[in-house]
Structures are given as structure tokens and as C-alpha cells.
Design a protein around this motif. Structure first.
Motif, PDB file in Angstrom:
ATOM      1  N   GLU A  19       0.781   3.412   5.374  1.00 14.52           N
ATOM      2  CA  GLU A  19       0.161   4.530   6.088  1.00 14.52           C
ATOM      3  C   GLU A  19       1.037   5.790   6.092  1.00 14.52           C
ATOM      4  OE1 GLU A  19       0.438   1.499   7.226  1.00 14.52           O
ATOM      5  OE2 GLU A  19       1.696   1.418   9.012  1.00 14.52           O
ATOM      6  N   ILE A  36      -3.390   8.983   3.273  1.00 17.80           N
ATOM      7  CA  ILE A  36      -3.927   7.693   3.735  1.00 17.80           C
ATOM      8  C   ILE A  36      -4.118   7.755   5.240  1.00 17.80           C
ATOM      9  CG2 ILE A  36      -3.497   5.204   3.936  1.00 17.80           C
ATOM     10  CD1 ILE A  36      -2.541   5.202   1.179  1.00 17.80           C
ATOM     11  N   GLN A  86      -8.558   4.954   8.602  1.00 14.93           N
ATOM     12  CA  GLN A  86      -9.593   4.097   8.040  1.00 14.93           C
ATOM     13  C   GLN A  86      -9.093   3.397   6.774  1.00 14.93           C
ATOM     14  OE1 GLN A  86     -12.264   3.247   9.588  1.00 14.93           O
ATOM     15  NE2 GLN A  86     -12.734   1.858   7.900  1.00 14.93           N
ATOM     16  N   THR A  87      -8.517   4.195   5.853  1.00 17.93           N
ATOM     17  CA  THR A  87      -8.029   3.625   4.598  1.00 17.93           C
ATOM     18  C   THR A  87      -6.933   2.601   4.868  1.00 17.93           C
ATOM     19  OG1 THR A  87      -8.458   5.774   3.605  1.00 17.93           O
ATOM     20  CG2 THR A  87      -7.197   4.224   2.282  1.00 17.93           C
ATOM     21  N   SER A  88      -6.031   2.925   5.787  1.00 16.22           N
ATOM     22  CA  SER A  88      -4.930   1.983   6.006  1.00 16.22           C
ATOM     23  C   SER A  88      -5.449   0.676   6.606  1.00 16.22           C
ATOM     24  CB  SER A  88      -3.807   2.595   6.845  1.00 16.22           C
ATOM     25  OG  SER A  88      -4.250   2.953   8.108  1.00 16.22           O
ATOM     26  N   GLU A 126      -8.355  -0.661   5.845  1.00 19.10           N
ATOM     27  CA  GLU A 126      -8.890  -1.407   4.703  1.00 19.10           C
ATOM     28  C   GLU A 126      -7.772  -2.003   3.855  1.00 19.10           C
ATOM     29  OE1 GLU A 126     -12.162   0.419   2.414  1.00 19.10           O
ATOM     30  OE2 GLU A 126     -12.412   1.798   4.092  1.00 19.10           O
ATOM     31  N   TRP A 185      -8.687   0.075  -7.808  1.00 20.50           N
ATOM     32  CA  TRP A 185      -8.673   1.109  -6.757  1.00 20.50           C
ATOM     33  C   TRP A 185      -9.769   2.134  -6.957  1.00 20.50           C
ATOM     34  CZ3 TRP A 185      -6.536  -0.632  -2.783  1.00 20.50           C
ATOM     35  CH2 TRP A 185      -5.416  -1.469  -2.875  1.00 20.50           C
ATOM     36  N   PHE A 226     -12.207   2.958  -4.038  1.00 22.40           N
ATOM     37  CA  PHE A 226     -12.100   4.243  -3.323  1.00 22.40           C
ATOM     38  C   PHE A 226     -12.410   5.459  -4.194  1.00 22.40           C
ATOM     39  CE2 PHE A 226      -8.997   1.501  -1.016  1.00 22.40           C
ATOM     40  CZ  PHE A 226      -9.563   1.563   0.246  1.00 22.40           C
ATOM     41  N   HIS A 280     -10.014   9.045  -5.024  1.00 23.08           N
ATOM     42  CA  HIS A 280      -8.979   8.888  -4.016  1.00 23.08           C
ATOM     43  C   HIS A 280      -8.128   7.633  -4.301  1.00 23.08           C
ATOM     44  CE1 HIS A 280      -6.959   9.067  -0.215  1.00 23.08           C
ATOM     45  NE2 HIS A 280      -7.516   7.976   0.255  1.00 23.08           N
ATOM     46  N   GLY A 281      -8.787   6.599  -4.826  1.00 25.48           N
ATOM     47  CA  GLY A 281      -8.095   5.353  -5.152  1.00 25.48           C
ATOM     48  C   GLY A 281      -7.067   5.531  -6.251  1.00 25.48           C
TER      49      GLY A 281
END
Ligand SMILES: [Mg+2]
Length: 382
Positions: free
Chosen positions: A178, A183, A186-188, A190, A210, A214, A217-218
Motif C-alpha cells: 500500500e 495503490i 480498495q486495490t490494497s 484486493e 495484472w 486491473f 492500472h495493473g
């Protein structure tokens, strides 16, 4: 060539400026904010001890820390102090990239003979900023912008953190995921669910994994996870777009009221274009609903423009394509496809166009002399 990049980040900037300007507030919890939806814009470190964070509703902050000093945002003053800080940075290197009101990158590669080792230079910068403004900042030193930014955040406030080239791999192996820029919560969440705890864990999966998960962004995340970053410090970035957006004091579902905001925003971007000598080719309207769902619509114009009326009319057409059935939380107008220059005079100039240009010029003049609220277009007067 190995580069040396600094990331300078002012500590609790707005709140610290208030404390510097009013010594009685030093060492005390200070909370700045409240203008939009009553949320916290900045909290002093003393206030953070009570659990106060940016973007928290003011009433909640007041509940957590009733003895705190709550102040309104003084944008003009913060901009003034920011300019002083940026000028100080420019004394040490011509390669300064301002990224926000309280953040900048500097490329100091090759300044060792002049200023000494990077850590000595960074300490000098911190001292100079403190002497002139009374404020502290945190500085990260690293071989690239990404790591410099991560480093500046590690030991706040008044931090000075170095990441050396030879330690990058080891560093990414310990860095909580994080802490990677971009990031969010929400992403962290996941990522944690996938068993990913530290940055280098991301590299265990292929980039394609990725991307599937995502999107763009991935891929970006995968690149960052290695700690590599080739982007340059860019001192004078040409703007790619101008935008204006507002989060409303309360959600709106009245189209007429939304149109007024669209006009205010169109006027603001058009004025920015004229002030800085740009013309735009595209107009974008952004609508965010109360449930945070976001819609954007973009249109290309037949001719380049800097005319408020043209931008406003286009924005209205775009707005008509957007459903306003749900309450709206925010709207924005932006222009892109910018080129330097002024409007080309057509051979048969439309009389209407000339009138609009004269009107824009007159309104710009009045705004520059008497403030932007001195004169309002018809539909804004209630
Ligand atoms: Mg900051």
C-alpha cells in the motif's frame, strides 16, 4: 548514467502554514478545511494524534478533538508560501518539477562538486526552507522519481530518507504494497486477498495477469513493483489540458442548477486558455453521481477555440447526453488538444463571433480588475 532524484514534500502543509503564521497555534492541534462538504483539508501532526485525517468530515474531527483549532482554507496564502518554497528549490538546481502546491521533484545528478553529497544537499535545502518559511518538509533521495516519492513519505514529518541503487531489490521486498503510489485502499484490499503483502510480491504474477485484473492500472502497478522508473524530472511541463471541477456543497438533481455550475466551470477554463495564450480542440464534461459513479463525455470542436460561449454550448450538448436521473455530486469541464496561439481570423468573420470575443475580453478585464465575481453572466444571476 545513474541519476539522483529528490522528492520534497512539505509536512501537513496548510496546517503548518497556519502554525507558522500564528505562533500561538504551534504545538497545538490545528485543522484546516470545511469549505467543501465540511471535510478536513489538512491536519497538523498534533491533530493527527487524535485520529484526524484529510478528507474526514469536519464534524467528526470536532468530535475527536473538541479542543482543536478549526480554520478555513486560505488558498491564496498557501500559494504564496508554495512559490517561496519552489524558488528556494530552484536555487539548488534548475531541474525542479513542481507536482502540486506542496510537492516537487529535483534532479540533482552531478551537483556533488558544487553542493556536496546528496544527503548534505538535502539537509541544506531543508534548513533553508525552515529558515525562510519556518516550515519543515520531508525529502526522499533515490535513483528515480518513484523511489524518491516513496522515500519522502517514510519518515514524516521532517524526514530525510535515502534509497541507494544497490538496495532497491531488498527495499521492494520489505515495502508494504500500500506504500506504492497509486495503490489506494480498495486495490490494497484486493491485493491482500491475493496474498500480496509487499511490493515485490506483485512480480510473482505475469503482467498479463495484472492487466486482466486491473487493466492499464495493473500494468502500471507491475512496473512500479520492481522499483524501476525511467521518467524524467520535467521542469516546465506544457499543459495537456485545463479543467475546473466542483464538488457541490450538497447533491443536486436539478438540471438547471447543474447548468449553472457548467457555465462557471466553462468560464474558468476558457479564461485560463485566454490568460495563458492557448486554444483548445476538445471539450470534456465529467459528472460524478452521489453513488460515486463517474461519466465523462468528450467532443472535438470544428475549430480551435478559447471562447467561453463555444465551450459552454459544447459542454451543455455533452451534458444533455448524460443522465441526470440520479443526484449529482460533482461536475467538471475540461479542455484538451491544446495549442499555443490565438484565434485565426476567418476571412468572413461572423459578426456573432466577434461580439463573443469582445465580450470575453471585456469580462476578462473586469475580472482582472475587480475580481472574478464582479460581473456574472445572465443565467448565474438569480
Ligand atoms: Mg505534503
Amino acid at each position: 548514467m545513474q541519476r539522483t532524484i529528490l522528492h520534497i514534500d512539505m509536512d501537513a502543509f496548510y496546517a503548518s502554514v497556519e502554525q507558522a503564521d500564528n505562533p500561538a497555534l504551534r504545538g497545538k492541534p490545528v485543522i484546516v478545511g470545511g469549505k467543501v462538504r465540511g471535510v478536513v483539508s489538512a491536519a497538523s501532526y498534533e491533530a493527527r494524534k487524535f485520529g484526524i485525517r484529510s478528507a474526514m468530515p469536519m464534524f467528526q474531527a470536532k468530535r475527536l478533538c473538541p479542543q482543536g483549532t478549526f480554520l478555513p482554507v486560505r488558498s491564496k496564502r498557501y500559494k504564496e508560501v508554495s512559490d517561496v518554497v519552489m524558488n528556494i528549490l530552484c536555487e539548488f538546481s534548475p531541474l525542479v518539477e513542481k507536482v502540486s502546491i506542496d510537492e516537487a521533484y529535483m534532479d540533482i545528478t552531478g551537483t556533488e562538486t558544487l553542493h556536496g553529497k546528496p544527503i548534505i544537499l538535502a539537509a541544506k535545502i531543508k534548513q533553508r526552507i525552515r529558515d525562510v518559511t519556518g516550515l519543515t518538509c520531508s525529502i526522499g533521495i533515490a535513483p528515480n522519481k518513484l523511489l524518491a516519492k516513496i522515500a519522502s513519505d517514510l519518515n514524516k514529518p521532517d524526514g530525510l530518507t535515502v534509497i541507494e541503487e544497490k538496495n532497491i531489490t531488498e527495499f521492494m521486498r520489505k515495502l508494504p504494497v500500500e506504500k506504492l503510489p497509486g495503490i489506494g485502499k480498495q486495490t490494497s484490499k484486493e491485493l491482500h486477498a491475493l496474498g500480496i503483502r509487499v511490493a515485490s510480491d506483485i512480480l510473482r504474477f505475469d503482467p498479463s495477469f495484472w492487466v486482466a485484473r486491473f487493466g492499464k492500472h495493473g500494468l502500471c502497478m507491475y512496473d512500479k513493483a520492481s522499483g524501476r522508473d525511467n521518467s524524467l524530472v520535467q521542469p516546465h511541463k506544457e499543459p495537456k489540458s485545463f479543467g475546473s471541477e466542483n464538488t457541490f456543497p450538497r447533491d443536486i438533481n436539478n438540471t438547471e442548477e447543474i447548468k449553472k455550475w457548467i457555465l462557471v466551470q466553462s468560464e474558468k477554463v476558457a479564461r485560463e486558455l485566454r490568460k495563458r495564450g492557448y486554444m483548445a480542440k476538445k471539450v470534456t464534461v465529467k459528472v460524478k453521481y452521489a453513488d460515486f459513479k463517474l461519466t465523462t463525455r468528450t467532443r472535438s470542436l470544428p475549430d480551435l477555440t478559447n471562447c467561453t460561449k463555444v465551450i459552454f454550448d459544447t459542454a451543455l450538448e455533452l451534458l444533455n447526453k448524460v443522465s441526470i436521473k440520479k443526484p449529482v455530486r460533482l461536475t467538471g469541464v475540461s479542455v484538451s488538444g491544446l495549442s499555443k496561439g490565438f484565434r485565426q481570423v476567418k476571412i468572413l468573420e461572423d459578426e456573432y463571433d466577434i461580439k463573443q470575443e469582445q465580450l470575453d475580453r471585456a469580462l476578462d478585464y473586469i475580472a482582472s480588475k475587480f475580481g472574478k465575481d464582479a460581473l456574472k453572466r445572465g443565467i448565474l444571476v438569480e
